[in-house]
Design a protein around this motif. Structure first.
Motif, PDB file in Angstrom:
ATOM      1  N   ALA A  22       0.868  -1.177   0.000  1.00  0.00           N
ATOM      2  CA  ALA A  22       0.000   0.000   0.000  1.00  0.00           C
ATOM      3  C   ALA A  22       0.903   1.225   0.000  1.00  0.00           C
ATOM      4  O   ALA A  22       1.789   1.335   0.842  1.00  0.00           O
ATOM      5  CB  ALA A  22      -0.900   0.002   1.236  1.00  0.00           C
ATOM      6  N   LEU A  23       0.699   2.108  -0.966  1.00  0.00           N
ATOM      7  CA  LEU A  23       1.563   3.283  -1.111  1.00  0.00           C
ATOM      8  C   LEU A  23       0.725   4.539  -0.907  1.00  0.00           C
ATOM      9  O   LEU A  23      -0.304   4.724  -1.562  1.00  0.00           O
ATOM     10  CB  LEU A  23       2.179   3.295  -2.512  1.00  0.00           C
ATOM     11  N   ALA A  24       1.170   5.388   0.024  1.00  0.00           N
ATOM     12  CA  ALA A  24       0.431   6.619   0.320  1.00  0.00           C
ATOM     13  C   ALA A  24       1.193   7.827  -0.182  1.00  0.00           C
ATOM     14  O   ALA A  24       2.398   7.949   0.001  1.00  0.00           O
ATOM     15  CB  ALA A  24       0.187   6.751   1.827  1.00  0.00           C
ATOM     16  N   GLN A  33      -4.180   6.732  -1.261  1.00  0.00           N
ATOM     17  CA  GLN A  33      -3.614   5.391  -1.209  1.00  0.00           C
ATOM     18  C   GLN A  33      -3.755   4.683  -2.545  1.00  0.00           C
ATOM     19  O   GLN A  33      -4.760   4.860  -3.248  1.00  0.00           O
ATOM     20  CB  GLN A  33      -4.383   4.531  -0.185  1.00  0.00           C
ATOM     21  N   CYS A  34      -2.798   3.857  -2.849  1.00  0.00           N
ATOM     22  CA  CYS A  34      -2.931   2.907  -3.945  1.00  0.00           C
ATOM     23  C   CYS A  34      -2.166   1.652  -3.559  1.00  0.00           C
ATOM     24  O   CYS A  34      -1.520   1.606  -2.513  1.00  0.00           O
ATOM     25  CB  CYS A  34      -2.381   3.489  -5.235  1.00  0.00           C
ATOM     26  N   SER A  35      -2.231   0.649  -4.380  1.00  0.00           N
ATOM     27  CA  SER A  35      -1.476  -0.581  -4.156  1.00  0.00           C
ATOM     28  C   SER A  35      -0.577  -0.808  -5.362  1.00  0.00           C
ATOM     29  O   SER A  35      -1.017  -0.641  -6.495  1.00  0.00           O
ATOM     30  CB  SER A  35      -2.431  -1.771  -3.992  1.00  0.00           C
TER      31      SER A  35
END
Lengths: 189, 189
Positions: A22-24, A33-35
């Motif tokens: 998970a990247l913020a 957020q995305c993955s």
């Protein structure tokens, strides 16, 4: 490439055992957020990921390279929690043009239309987090190869290749003992 | 409570099928990440989670209630990606005192020393995201019960109970078809 950037064994092992993060990102005091699928870069305390330029998270990290990541398992019981929290900054290595025929012979220079990033793309009023380092084409191609060897589907999908330089990591592993934590911080940060 | 807050079926099902979320907060243009155990609140398009007050993410969300979440599976192949990205704002419902004896008879009023949150705790210069609504003790206790029925270990650990009001959700499910996305947005946001 310095040994100072080597991660402690349990942290490196956990990151290597997983591949979705998970990247913020953040903009205007709002997190997003995305993955992403990531690949660790050996001996650099850094991760590679690929994303499409038009996504909100890429637009946000191009304006502010500070990001945070979470990698975790999803156990039923708190006693089995394992996970990594991390922070760092992102730089773009180049663009990978999608291939229609993934069976064609592999030639980095012809297959990937890499435009090595220039620092001017990353200027921001946020602060000085935008990495001053310039990547040469050889290094960018080596890293593209590292990523695509692990996730060959990236050749078909294409996108921009990013390097996330890790500055801080907290590793939690309740299986070692309840509340076990290990923290790593990059020297000089 | 209102049908307007019901989530689309596939999104609600995915959220209900999982229980660990990467939660991002932000402060000083830097995002931060943690992982929390969540429970969906039926008919409210909201999630409950518990965290300790001294954690960095609680300190950050008390200064800025805007958060983002990611819930995902970790498939090897891009074709099996499923996940939810979400944004929303957080409000504290109260504090749950840790119980030493988890076998004692269950009585919400005596077991949990809930201090119902007052709005003044959430004042910030960020913007008007701090929820104006005041939770009454009955509602807070019902929600504590909802959370602790799902994660009984919370009784032993204690912490603050937070409600995350969802404003926006993007659901990706490549198993339905490659690139399938469903977006939900709260009315009026």
């Amino acid at each position: 490439m310095s040994g100072a950037f080597e991660l402690p064994g349990p942290i490196a092992a956990f990151i290597a055992d997983h591949h979705v993060m998970a990247l913020a990102t953040t903009r205007n005091h709002r997190p997003y957020q995305c993955s992403v699928y990531y690949v660790p870069i050996p001996d650099e305390a850094a991760l590679l990921f690929m994303s499409a330029e038009q996504t909100r998270h890429v637009q946000e990290l191009r304006a502010n390279p500070h990001v945070a990541g979470a990698i975790h398992v999803e156990p039923e019981r708190v006693a089995n929690i394992q996970g990594v929290q991390l922070t760092g900054t992102v730089v773009c290595l180049g663009q990978l043009t999608a291939m229609e025929n993934s069976d064609s012979s592999f030639n980095m220079n012809s297959v990937f239309n890499i435009e090595v990033a220039t620092n001017s793309e990353y200027y921001s009023e946020i602060d000085s987090a935008f990495e001053q380092r310039t990547f040469n084409e050889t290094e960018a191609l080596e890293k593209a190869s590292l990523y695509l060897d692990r996730f060959p589907e990236g050749r078909r999908i294409g996108g921009s290749l990013f390097q996330l330089r890790l500055d801080w990591i907290k590793y939690t592993d309740n299986r070692i003992r309840f509340g076990f934590k290990q923290i790593w911080q990059r020297e000089g940060t």
